[in-house]
Design a protein around this motif. Sequence first.
Motif, mmCIF file in Angstrom:
data_model
loop_
_atom_site.group_PDB
_atom_site.id
_atom_site.type_symbol
_atom_site.label_atom_id
_atom_site.label_comp_id
_atom_site.label_asym_id
_atom_site.label_seq_id
_atom_site.Cartn_x
_atom_site.Cartn_y
_atom_site.Cartn_z
ATOM 1 N N THR A 143 0.694 -1.264 -0.466
ATOM 2 C CA THR A 143 -0.518 0.133 0.342
ATOM 3 C C THR A 143 0.906 0.476 -0.015
ATOM 4 O O THR A 143 0.535 2.376 -0.639
ATOM 5 C CB THR A 143 -1.065 -0.260 1.295
ATOM 6 N N MET A 144 1.490 1.314 0.944
ATOM 7 C CA MET A 144 2.908 2.531 1.359
ATOM 8 C C MET A 144 3.306 2.670 -0.608
ATOM 9 O O MET A 144 3.253 3.715 -1.216
ATOM 10 C CB MET A 144 3.611 2.324 2.429
ATOM 11 N N ALA A 145 3.619 1.930 -1.070
ATOM 12 C CA ALA A 145 5.230 1.740 -2.537
ATOM 13 C C ALA A 145 3.886 2.126 -3.166
ATOM 14 O O ALA A 145 4.619 2.923 -4.256
ATOM 15 C CB ALA A 145 5.142 0.315 -2.243
ATOM 16 N N THR A 146 2.898 1.561 -3.442
ATOM 17 C CA THR A 146 1.702 2.533 -4.376
ATOM 18 C C THR A 146 1.225 3.528 -3.667
ATOM 19 O O THR A 146 1.308 4.428 -5.285
ATOM 20 C CB THR A 146 0.112 1.774 -4.963
ATOM 21 N N LEU A 147 1.106 4.534 -2.465
ATOM 22 C CA LEU A 147 0.964 5.442 -2.564
ATOM 23 C C LEU A 147 2.220 6.595 -2.869
ATOM 24 O O LEU A 147 2.167 7.803 -3.428
ATOM 25 C CB LEU A 147 0.624 5.667 -0.960
ATOM 26 N N GLU A 148 3.408 5.829 -2.751
ATOM 27 C CA GLU A 148 4.982 6.237 -3.150
ATOM 28 C C GLU A 148 4.763 6.699 -4.272
ATOM 29 O O GLU A 148 4.642 7.951 -5.178
ATOM 30 C CB GLU A 148 5.929 5.449 -3.055
ATOM 31 N N GLN A 149 4.330 6.116 -5.164
ATOM 32 C CA GLN A 149 4.134 6.155 -6.983
ATOM 33 C C GLN A 149 2.994 6.802 -7.244
ATOM 34 O O GLN A 149 3.429 7.672 -8.293
ATOM 35 C CB GLN A 149 3.509 3.992 -7.521
ATOM 36 N N ALA A 150 1.955 6.711 -6.663
ATOM 37 C CA ALA A 150 1.218 8.311 -7.402
ATOM 38 C C ALA A 150 1.647 9.893 -6.286
ATOM 39 O O ALA A 150 1.418 10.793 -7.231
ATOM 40 C CB ALA A 150 -0.537 7.977 -6.412
ATOM 41 N N ASN A 151 2.476 10.042 -5.633
ATOM 42 C CA ASN A 151 2.957 10.797 -5.383
ATOM 43 C C ASN A 151 3.923 11.106 -6.234
ATOM 44 O O ASN A 151 4.452 12.444 -6.773
ATOM 45 C CB ASN A 151 4.036 10.543 -3.962
ATOM 46 N N LEU A 152 4.424 10.219 -6.735
ATOM 47 C CA LEU A 152 5.555 10.370 -8.214
ATOM 48 C C LEU A 152 4.490 10.241 -9.873
ATOM 49 O O LEU A 152 5.276 10.987 -10.581
ATOM 50 C CB LEU A 152 6.785 9.192 -8.115
ATOM 51 N N GLY A 153 3.489 10.406 -9.632
ATOM 52 C CA GLY A 153 2.393 10.454 -10.451
ATOM 53 C C GLY A 153 2.919 9.558 -11.349
ATOM 54 O O GLY A 153 2.081 9.784 -12.639
ATOM 55 N N LEU A 154 3.221 8.445 -10.760
ATOM 56 C CA LEU A 154 3.478 7.266 -12.067
ATOM 57 C C LEU A 154 2.012 6.338 -11.967
ATOM 58 O O LEU A 154 2.233 5.327 -13.235
ATOM 59 C CB LEU A 154 4.888 6.112 -11.233
ATOM 60 N N VAL A 155 1.533 6.616 -10.724
ATOM 61 C CA VAL A 155 0.201 5.618 -11.131
ATOM 62 C C VAL A 155 -1.042 6.676 -10.345
ATOM 63 O O VAL A 155 -0.813 7.093 -9.720
ATOM 64 C CB VAL A 155 0.153 4.176 -10.028
ATOM 65 N N GLN A 156 -1.986 5.819 -10.696
ATOM 66 C CA GLN A 156 -3.461 6.236 -10.761
ATOM 67 C C GLN A 156 -4.307 5.688 -10.053
ATOM 68 O O GLN A 156 -5.400 4.555 -11.002
ATOM 69 C CB GLN A 156 -4.166 8.107 -11.511
ATOM 70 N N ASP A 157 -4.578 5.051 -9.488
ATOM 71 C CA ASP A 157 -4.716 4.212 -8.613
ATOM 72 C C ASP A 157 -6.357 4.343 -7.495
ATOM 73 O O ASP A 157 -5.852 5.514 -6.826
ATOM 74 C CB ASP A 157 -3.856 3.319 -7.851
ATOM 75 N N SER A 158 -7.465 4.116 -7.523
ATOM 76 C CA SER A 158 -8.669 3.825 -7.071
ATOM 77 C C SER A 158 -9.029 3.153 -5.925
ATOM 78 O O SER A 158 -9.567 2.812 -4.984
ATOM 79 C CB SER A 158 -9.767 4.394 -7.481
ATOM 80 N N GLY A 159 -7.807 2.079 -5.769
ATOM 81 C CA GLY A 159 -7.842 1.189 -4.938
ATOM 82 C C GLY A 159 -8.189 0.004 -4.959
ATOM 83 O O GLY A 159 -7.468 -1.020 -4.322
ATOM 84 N N GLU A 160 -7.913 -0.373 -6.262
ATOM 85 C CA GLU A 160 -8.605 -1.194 -6.410
ATOM 86 C C GLU A 160 -7.492 -2.821 -6.747
ATOM 87 O O GLU A 160 -6.936 -3.883 -6.447
ATOM 88 C CB GLU A 160 -9.468 -1.550 -8.076
ATOM 89 N N THR A 161 -6.074 -1.766 -7.645
ATOM 90 C CA THR A 161 -5.227 -2.691 -8.025
ATOM 91 C C THR A 161 -4.020 -2.953 -6.635
ATOM 92 O O THR A 161 -3.629 -4.676 -6.374
ATOM 93 C CB THR A 161 -4.046 -1.409 -8.802
ATOM 94 N N VAL A 162 -4.503 -2.056 -5.362
ATOM 95 C CA VAL A 162 -4.047 -2.787 -4.307
ATOM 96 C C VAL A 162 -4.511 -3.663 -3.255
ATOM 97 O O VAL A 162 -4.412 -4.174 -2.386
ATOM 98 C CB VAL A 162 -4.261 -1.468 -3.190
ATOM 99 N N ALA A 163 -5.908 -3.550 -3.747
ATOM 100 C CA ALA A 163 -6.939 -4.954 -3.246
ATOM 101 C C ALA A 163 -6.509 -5.470 -3.722
ATOM 102 O O ALA A 163 -6.351 -6.745 -2.764
ATOM 103 C CB ALA A 163 -8.481 -4.622 -3.262
ATOM 104 N N LEU A 164 -6.703 -5.720 -4.589
ATOM 105 C CA LEU A 164 -6.124 -7.161 -5.409
ATOM 106 C C LEU A 164 -4.223 -7.466 -5.198
ATOM 107 O O LEU A 164 -4.876 -8.520 -4.779
ATOM 108 C CB LEU A 164 -6.035 -6.863 -7.219
ATOM 109 N N GLY A 165 -3.658 -6.841 -4.889
ATOM 110 C CA GLY A 165 -2.559 -7.556 -4.722
ATOM 111 C C GLY A 165 -2.358 -7.377 -3.051
ATOM 112 O O GLY A 165 -1.314 -8.855 -2.347
ATOM 113 N N VAL A 166 -3.298 -7.168 -2.012
ATOM 114 C CA VAL A 166 -3.433 -7.262 -0.822
ATOM 115 C C VAL A 166 -4.158 -8.822 -0.682
ATOM 116 O O VAL A 166 -3.745 -9.750 0.269
ATOM 117 C CB VAL A 166 -4.168 -6.287 0.135
#
Length: 210
Positions: free
Chosen positions: A158-181
């Motif tokens: 989750t933290m890594a995905t948020l960091e990627q969002a900080n860098l503008g590399l991903v735009q995710d509404s949570g589905e990808t994180v939920a799937l990975g978890v």
Amino acid sequence: MEESVSRPRSRSNPNRSRILNAAVVCFAADPDASMDDVARAAGVVRRTVYAHFPNRDALVEGLAEDAGAALADAVDLAEPEAADIALAVGILRTWPVGDRYRVLLSFARKEVGEERIGELIAPMRTRTLDLVERGRGTGVFSSYLPAVVLVGMMEGLTMATLEQANLGLVQDSGETVALGVLVLAGVDPERAAHVVETAGQWLREYAGPA
């Protein structure tokens, strides 16, 4: 007792909310934004900002406090009985909170400290650990790793995905994180995708206060 009564009242102050909203935007655009920058963005005078937050550290802590309260509120809601769907629901529900306050994971992490970040996510950590144990008890999740290690990996994802969002590399509404978890928990990827879809539908139709 007095402190616990006064905090909710201070959080409901319109100027305080306006300042914190402006701080989120300003710090996301420029981690070195000044108190003056925040005042201008909030449309208030400097004196108003300093009346609520006497210095930058207090302003950053104000962001941390609001982030923790928002996360705790999101966790303290009704959830499905099935552990896998409940886990996905929790991620979809809390992702907007993390997305809004992800600036804390970049510049503010050094300012508030890792221990404070840990305090902020403690409600989510406790809930996730309970769901993992519950899911293992019903055979929904596998037990190939100790539960605390698995939950730590989920937090890392989750933290890594948020960091990627900080860098503008991903735009995710949570589905990808939920799937990975869910996959980390031992759910087959194809079934995990179905669980995430079911969780989204549950939120749309049944989500409400516990």
